[in-house]
Every structure is written in C-alpha cells, then in structure tokens.
Motif scaffolding. Structure first.
Motif, PDB file in Angstrom:
ATOM      1  N   ARG A  22       0.819  -1.207   0.000  1.00  0.00           N
ATOM      2  CA  ARG A  22       0.000   0.000   0.000  1.00  0.00           C
ATOM      3  C   ARG A  22       0.852   1.257   0.000  1.00  0.00           C
ATOM      4  N   GLU A  23       2.070   1.128   0.434  1.00  0.00           N
ATOM      5  CA  GLU A  23       2.985   2.276   0.423  1.00  0.00           C
ATOM      6  C   GLU A  23       3.554   2.525  -0.966  1.00  0.00           C
ATOM      7  N   GLY A  24       3.328   1.576  -1.848  1.00  0.00           N
ATOM      8  CA  GLY A  24       3.837   1.742  -3.206  1.00  0.00           C
ATOM      9  C   GLY A  24       5.280   1.314  -3.396  1.00  0.00           C
ATOM     10  N   LYS A  25       5.840   0.696  -2.373  1.00  0.00           N
ATOM     11  CA  LYS A  25       7.237   0.293  -2.496  1.00  0.00           C
ATOM     12  C   LYS A  25       7.408  -0.993  -3.261  1.00  0.00           C
ATOM     13  N   PRO A  68       0.497   6.409   4.040  1.00  0.00           N
ATOM     14  CA  PRO A  68       1.270   7.365   3.243  1.00  0.00           C
ATOM     15  C   PRO A  68       2.037   6.659   2.128  1.00  0.00           C
ATOM     16  N   ALA A 113       5.086   5.865   0.259  1.00  0.00           N
ATOM     17  CA  ALA A 113       6.513   5.926   0.575  1.00  0.00           C
ATOM     18  C   ALA A 113       7.347   6.391  -0.613  1.00  0.00           C
TER      19      ALA A 113
END
Lengths: 342, 342
Positions: free
Chosen positions: A112-115, B47, B49
């Motif tokens: 969900r953080e996009g990492k 958030p 990242a």
DNA sequence: CTGAAAGCGCTAACAA
DNA sequence: TTGTTAGCGCTTTCAG
C-alpha cells in the motif's frame, strides 16, 4: 546529481524528448537521439527510479515474504522467484519475518505504500488470518506459496501435502512398522494439518491405532525435534514408536541425532522420514528418506501467477477466477527407513 | 487510493499539518491532531513511501548483495543485517547475483537510482574490480562484508582468513599429517588467496613440501569438491594426501562423500576440515572439524558501519577514515580429523 | 500555531 | 517530429 533536465539542456532538447528516448516510447530523430545518448554517457546519467515510480505508480519490485531465511527450504524458492521476476524486469526483495505477525504486517504495508508491486507470501499461519484477510479486501496483488490459509480463497501454489504424508506413512507400513509417530511443525500451519491428516488417514486405512503421544510437535526445527524424539523414546515399550515422520528434513536430522545419542541405530532401531529433500538429505552420511517438495517449482509458479496478475488492468483482477495449484510430491527412498534404500 | 489531501480535507486542515502529525515534526494542537488521526483511521490511510522518498531523497532501504542465497553461508549474514537495519528503521532487500558480474552491476545501480540508500556487498571478486571501483569514485555508501578487494581501500568487515587457515593446517600437522591438500574456492576471491597463503605458510614453517597437485579448486561447492577429491585420490601413493582442507563446509561434505564412495574412512584414511561451521557441520553423522566464520557478526558489523555512514552528512563521508575490521575465527575440532575430537 | 505553495525527477497528455 | 506543462504524493520553507 544529474537529472533529466541536465541531459535535456546539455543535448539541447526538451526533457520530454529525453524521456522518450529513455523509455523508447516514441519516435525521435536519429540526430537528437544521438545527442541525447551522448549527453547521457558524458554526464553518466542514471534516471531516478523513485521519481519514475511516483509518476507511473509502479516500482518494478516484487517482494517475497519468508518466515525464516535461515531455513534451507526458502532460498530455493527465492532463487526461482528471482529468476522469473528478473525475466520480466522486476527486482525481488526478500523479507524475513521470523514468523512474527507484526513483521508480516509491516511487510504487507509495503504494497500500500507503493514500495512493491506484488507479493509472494510463504508465511501464512492461522494467527495471521486477520491481516491476510485485508489483502483480499483490498484486492492487493499477492499469491501464496507453500503455506496457505484454508477458506481464504486467494491465489496459491502449494504442494500435495496430504498425499505426501500418505506416501511416507505407507512406505513405513510396508516395511513392517506399526508404531509410527508424526512430528508436526509450527502451530496454525495448514501444512502440518494436512500432513497429519494424511498420516492419520493412512494409519486408519491400514487398521492401525494411533497413540495420542505419537502426535507431537518438533516445530520444524532441529532442537525441538531432538527433544521430542527423546520424549517419544521414553514411552513404555509397547507405545514406543519404531518410526518417526518429521514435518521437515531439518527436524528429521534432529531425530537422527537424538537416536544417535540414545544409541539407537537408524534405521534398524528407529526409522525416520522427513519432508523437503534438502541438499543435505542426500549426503552419504545422512541418506535421509524424505518427501521431496518441489520448492523451486513452487516459487516459479507463484511468481508467474503474480506477474500475470500485474499485467492485467485492475478491473480484471476481481473477475479472474482464483488459481489454486497443487504440485505433486515424490517420496525419495534412501537409507533412514531401511528397505530397498538401505 | 487515499492521499494526504483526502486526509487534509476530511480533517479540515492543510496538508502541511497532516504531514506534521504524520512525521511528528512540529507542534500541532491536540484538537487538530485528533481530527487528523481520526481521518487517517476512517479512511484507512497509508502514506505513499515513494512520494515521500522522492521528496526526502531517502528510501529507508538497505540492500544486501549476495552471490548465492542458496549457500547456507549467506542467510545468517542476511539475518544479522536485517536485525540491525530494522532497529534503525530500514528495510533490507536481499539481492542475489549468482556470481554474475552483470547482475552485480545492476544491483549497484539501485544506489544511483535512489531505490536503496546503502549497500552491503558480499560478492567482491577480482573480475568485478572495475565496477566496484566506481562505487568508490562516486563515494557511494557501501560496505564490504566477508569478501573484499585488496587495494580498494573501502570500508569492510572480514574474518581472519589467513590465521584460520594456519590454525587448520597446524591442527592437521599436529595430528601427524604431512600430505595435506588445499581445496580452494572461486577464482579471484581474496578469501581463497588468503587462506591458501595461510596454508602455505604453515606448511613451510613446519618444513613440509607442498606438491603442486595439492592446490586444487573445489569451487566452494559440493560437486566440484567431490570430483576434485577423486582427482586427488588418484595421485600416486607418495603424493596422495592424507588430509584435505576445503574452503568451506559445503565443499567439505563433498570431500567426505567422495571418500565414502572410495571406501576411504574419515578420519582414519582421510582427514577433512572445512570453513564456516554451518549448522550441518555439527550433526552427529557429519561432525566436521571446521574453522568457524562469525557470519552473524560479519553481517551485523557491516550493517552498523553502513548505518553510521548514512547518518553523517555527505561531506564527512570522504573525510572519515576507512574502516577495516578483521574478526577472529575459531577452529572447531570435531571428528573428521581424528585426534581429540574423535 | 497553521497554511500556501514550491518543488523533488519524472511521464505523458496536449498542443504545435 | 518535438516541446510545454500539469501533476504523481509528499515535505518543508516561508509568511502570517
């Protein structure tokens, strides 16, 4: 730090044009292209992947979540995963949870953080059901490998645990054993449950009773398995098992070592079989009879399914049916049970 | 996807204020703070990242580059690395190069792409000198662990390879062996070089000649070591070694298995010692005498040094002296050489 | 004590 | 065929 702007001004073109040649995403005249390439070389420019990721909302990264990287079972999965991912232009990062629910939750957040773009999870345990359920609610791109959670109905690739245990048990039974114990692994693992069921099924089918003491846990680790073996061997003679099935090879080595310390000969006094078929199971000194788990295949298939999901536009994800692949296992007969492998 | 803007409007504050409570970076009145926290919960906000990383130019990620995750040597380093990194709020991703120079180069690029903040490299080989030299030129935050490149003068933590080999050789010599062979690992590895030197030194010092055939490679792997052992055992009697030092435990097991297949008894007909002290070296069936490499410590120290570097403002990096830590090793005497461990 | 707004480096729609 | 520019989601300066 040199950026796309520097390249643009150095090559006297717009940043757009630089971006286009960088990504090969539209025609650029040969002269400009050459100037840009030249500038990139001269300034030794490397595009910033984070900025790019923010823009395109993809990180080109996959994550593999494992419970314990120190367990020789996982590296093979990792390798398969990496090979498949690399092929598709993804980098994979391995995350170790130490079987800790909090660390699993942290790992899942990366999605969900996009990492990370997708995740292969090998750590599913009953206690993690809540947090794993969220993955489903959010329709996040994950696939389970090796371990799964019954009833969760998400993509998964596992091995045929039930039949592996049946094969191991029948092998022992065929060799004349009647008192065979089953040493399980971590609690809340569907793997342990299925293998135990397979064992129970085979014993029942053959008409042999199972003493409650024979269902014991070795935690899939050396030391606990060593200890559990000693416990088993202290049972009164009529109940003392002549064979032990351990949930994995590492544990099986604990069993063998306990037998050694108790001056019990393997396989004559005690037969042992494991699961996994680690490298070491085949060494001349060990020669462990074991149920081979196709771990490379497990990792490969799981990664391919994940990659497939990532290709589809978001909409289709929900529509597509769930994959559940069960890979066959194979009993590898060596020396620790006697019989033809001896 | 919910963003900081959604939280801001939902809580009726500015995005700045949301950011401040998210990062705890300046005072925000309790009422607003509560409203923000509430909104975060309600909208289940996480958030991004990547966006954060772009802005602050940090990914909070460390990378560990290993040559072969499948080698039981590395997972312990990985674990140590992860534990230290986690403590400091970093995630570590393990990258497997398969000893492939191209994949190493790809991994190193992550640093300049901004995907990772620092790197621990365990794969340094002579052939990679050029690409590794660049790291130095760019003053990138890396530290070498286990393997290093002589003359590169960058931070590194290694073990005392020379003295480990001396200890192993002297142990064998003390047991009466005169014909001891040294089975090295990958070519271009400083580890192999130093250990070989230690072996040569000890042999010379004791006044024993070394036959050229005794310096052979087992590639630090099972199969090649198995084969190399057979080669060694085919030497004419006067040259046939009575003891073999292998560069690692995995290879040593190959030696032991070859001996087994040749009907040679270990340790009576052939003594063997390894390096590493893997879990399996201690199993009752193997009982391998070996030089213990403190791999957990290796990973830990390397990570701590890296973390330290990342704390300093860029300027100081160049100024600080290079760290080079050499950890002591220990000869673990078990059964494969006879003598007191037998 | 809080908010407006610039800008991190990049991609891609839109305009020319 | 190429350039201008908005904007990805966030942090942080600066002004108030």
């Amino acid at each position: 730090m040199t950026t796309i702007k520097d390249i643009a001004s150095h090559a006297k073109v717009s940043v757009a044009t630089v971006s286009y040649v960088l990504n090969n995403t539209r025609y650029v005249s040969p002269e400009k292209k050459e100037r840009i390439l030249q500038a990139i070389r001269e300034l030794d420019y490397v595009p910033n992947a984070v900025a790019r990721g923010l823009r395109v909302r993809r990180s080109q990264t996959l994550s593999l979540v494992v419970a314990d990287i120190t367990n020789p079972f996982y590296p093979d999965i990792a390798k398969a995963c990496e090979e498949a991912a690399q092929e598709a232009g993804y980098l994979v990062n391995i995350i170790n949870t130490n079987e800790d629910g909090q660390r699993l939750a942290d790992a899942l957040r990366l999605l969900r953080e996009g990492k990370t773009d997708g995740m292969i999870i090998t750590t599913a345990l009953e206690k993690d059901r809540t947090v794993l359920q969220e993955l489903k609610d959010y329709a996040l791109p994950v696939v389970f490998a090796h371990r799964e959670l019954p009833g969760l109905d998400m993509d998964s690739v596992v091995s045929d645990n039930f039949n592996g245990a049946v094969a191991a048990t029948n092998h022992l039974l065929g060799l004349g054993h009647r008192k065979v114990a089953f040493m399980g692994g971590v609690e809340g693992s569907e793997i342990t449950r299925l293998r135990r069921e397979g064992y129970v099924f085979a014993m029942r089918q053959a008409g042999f009773a199972i003493e409650p003491e024979w269902l014991i846990s070795g935690e899939a680790r050396y030391e606990p398995s060593y200890l559990a073996t000693r416990t088993l061997m202290e049972l009164e003679a009529s109940k003392r098992p002549t064979a032990i099935i351990n949930i994995n090879d590492v544990g099986a080595i604990g069993v063998i070592d306990a037998a050694y310390d108790l001056r019990l000969r393997v396989p004559d006094d005690l037969a042992v079989v494991g699961f996994d078929d680690l490298f070491i199971a085949n060494s001349r000194q060990i020669q462990l009879t074991t149920v081979r788990i196709p771990r490379y295949e497990l990792g490969k298939r799981a990664t391919l399914i994940l990659l497939e999901k990532l290709k589809k536009p978001d909409r289709e994800v929900d529509v597509k049916p769930t994959n559940r692949i069960v890979l066959p296992v194979e009993l590898i007969v060596r020396r620790t049970c006697g019989g033809r492998g001896a």
